[in-house]
Write a protein that holds these residues in place. Sequence first.
Motif, PDB file in Angstrom:
ATOM      1  N   THR A 185       0.833  -1.206   0.000  1.00  0.00           N
ATOM      2  CA  THR A 185       0.000   0.000   0.000  1.00  0.00           C
ATOM      3  C   THR A 185       0.861   1.247   0.000  1.00  0.00           C
ATOM      4  OG1 THR A 185      -1.700  -1.179   1.254  1.00  0.00           O
ATOM      5  CG2 THR A 185      -1.838   1.214   1.230  1.00  0.00           C
ATOM      6  N   GLN A 186       1.901   1.259   0.838  1.00  0.00           N
ATOM      7  CA  GLN A 186       2.802   2.414   0.915  1.00  0.00           C
ATOM      8  C   GLN A 186       3.530   2.634  -0.403  1.00  0.00           C
ATOM      9  OE1 GLN A 186       2.973   4.445   3.567  1.00  0.00           O
ATOM     10  NE2 GLN A 186       4.404   5.790   2.459  1.00  0.00           N
ATOM     11  N   MET A 187       3.919   1.565  -1.066  1.00  0.00           N
ATOM     12  CA  MET A 187       4.599   1.681  -2.364  1.00  0.00           C
ATOM     13  C   MET A 187       3.677   2.332  -3.388  1.00  0.00           C
ATOM     14  SD  MET A 187       6.475  -2.075  -2.327  1.00  0.00           S
ATOM     15  CE  MET A 187       7.070  -2.029  -4.036  1.00  0.00           C
ATOM     16  N   MET A 188       2.384   1.967  -3.370  1.00  0.00           N
ATOM     17  CA  MET A 188       1.416   2.587  -4.278  1.00  0.00           C
ATOM     18  C   MET A 188       1.241   4.068  -3.961  1.00  0.00           C
ATOM     19  SD  MET A 188      -1.659  -0.211  -4.668  1.00  0.00           S
ATOM     20  CE  MET A 188      -1.391  -1.813  -5.445  1.00  0.00           C
ATOM     21  N   MET A 189       1.184   4.398  -2.683  1.00  0.00           N
ATOM     22  CA  MET A 189       1.026   5.792  -2.278  1.00  0.00           C
ATOM     23  C   MET A 189       2.193   6.641  -2.769  1.00  0.00           C
ATOM     24  SD  MET A 189      -0.291   5.080   1.628  1.00  0.00           S
ATOM     25  CE  MET A 189      -0.117   6.795   2.140  1.00  0.00           C
ATOM     26  N   GLU A 190       3.395   6.131  -2.599  1.00  0.00           N
ATOM     27  CA  GLU A 190       4.581   6.895  -2.985  1.00  0.00           C
ATOM     28  C   GLU A 190       4.738   6.984  -4.501  1.00  0.00           C
ATOM     29  OE1 GLU A 190       7.732   4.867  -0.999  1.00  0.00           O
ATOM     30  OE2 GLU A 190       7.173   5.619   1.009  1.00  0.00           O
ATOM     31  N   HIS A 191       4.364   5.916  -5.195  1.00  0.00           N
ATOM     32  CA  HIS A 191       4.558   5.890  -6.647  1.00  0.00           C
ATOM     33  C   HIS A 191       3.530   6.739  -7.388  1.00  0.00           C
ATOM     34  CE1 HIS A 191       6.292   4.046 -10.278  1.00  0.00           C
ATOM     35  NE2 HIS A 191       5.058   3.996 -10.761  1.00  0.00           N
ATOM     36  N   TYR A 192       2.275   6.675  -6.917  1.00  0.00           N
ATOM     37  CA  TYR A 192       1.195   7.343  -7.644  1.00  0.00           C
ATOM     38  C   TYR A 192       0.640   8.572  -6.933  1.00  0.00           C
ATOM     39  CZ  TYR A 192       1.098   3.032 -10.393  1.00  0.00           C
ATOM     40  OH  TYR A 192       1.440   1.973 -11.202  1.00  0.00           O
ATOM     41  N   GLY A 193       1.076   8.828  -5.714  1.00  0.00           N
ATOM     42  CA  GLY A 193       0.552   9.962  -4.975  1.00  0.00           C
ATOM     43  C   GLY A 193      -0.832   9.723  -4.408  1.00  0.00           C
ATOM     44  N   TYR A 194      -1.231   8.451  -4.251  1.00  0.00           N
ATOM     45  CA  TYR A 194      -2.537   8.127  -3.682  1.00  0.00           C
ATOM     46  C   TYR A 194      -2.566   8.460  -2.193  1.00  0.00           C
ATOM     47  CZ  TYR A 194      -3.357   5.127  -7.818  1.00  0.00           C
ATOM     48  OH  TYR A 194      -3.521   4.637  -9.079  1.00  0.00           O
TER      49      TYR A 194
END
Length: 352
Positions: free
Chosen positions: A227-236
Amino acid sequence: MFEAMKRVKSNALIGIDFGSNSIKAIALSKVGGTFQVDAVAEAPLAKGLIVDNRFEDLTKITQIIDQLRKNFPSSYKNAAIAVTGTDVITKVVTMNANMNELELETQVELEAENSIPFPIDEVFLDFEVLSENVDNSEFNDVLLSAARKETVLSQVDCVEAAHLTVKVVDVASHALARACELLFSRDDHDKGIAIVDIGAAQMTLNIMHKGRMVFSRSKNHGGAICTQMMMEHYGYKFEEAEKIKVSHEWNADCELDIVAPFINMTINHLRYDLRMFTNAPNNIQLEKVILTGGCQLLPELVTQLAEQLELNVEVADPFLGFEYKNAADKALLRDVGVKYMTALGLALRGVQ
């Protein structure tokens, strides 16, 4: 208190599993020798309410448990909970088989004082005689469990403030193993079976052999990292990234840039932990890996684990053959029942 709770018998227990992202609960009964799911529910937790298995806001967690309780029949007034993480320690020790119960309790306390890295007055102690020691029939193998009082009491206070009575305090890895035993065939008893639980914040490896846990290791790795990787990669934001991860509704590049690297990271962690076990002088051959926890629902994880570890990998499905009071619960557990393994193991304390 820890010891007393473990020995209480009850015919109506809600097994409650506290995760970092949600609280999962299940209630069982037995009908004509067949297990029946009477109710099952999950309540999401705001980020930061439970961190490293510690309750950060008792009032809010109590309110969530109280809402969760309303999904269960009113006859269910008792609960089983579990402790996990660094605040609980289990150890198999050898004790003279001729000791009476009082002598055994005294010896267990002495052993705990020498082997547990907590002040003895800050922990609840429990023990269970497992079996005769294989090397010396004059001794028994005894399972010693110790949990920090602060950790146990914070859970108990929240549950009882939500109008339930805690009747059982267990160790999470033991509850998980109890649920997994429903999956074992007779042939599995003498084999080494690895139970891998991948939750939101923690990955735990437990290895069972002849009905006993012979190896256990956990680390801070789980779905929250994805989840954190998605947040950092896409700005979610967190909620958006979590929803996309759980629903698998991600773009093609996410599969390559986020999901695949996370799966590789998970496999590498597990391979390292399994190597620690296989390199030890235990003469136990691993035959199977059973996956539990919500994170295993990620596509390709099972396939890649089987290919890279060269082992038979199964996703836990302990609810086969169960009866259900509600059709909706049957549909839910068919899809995500693996998330409820620890809660199931706790609920089994009330029907076995």
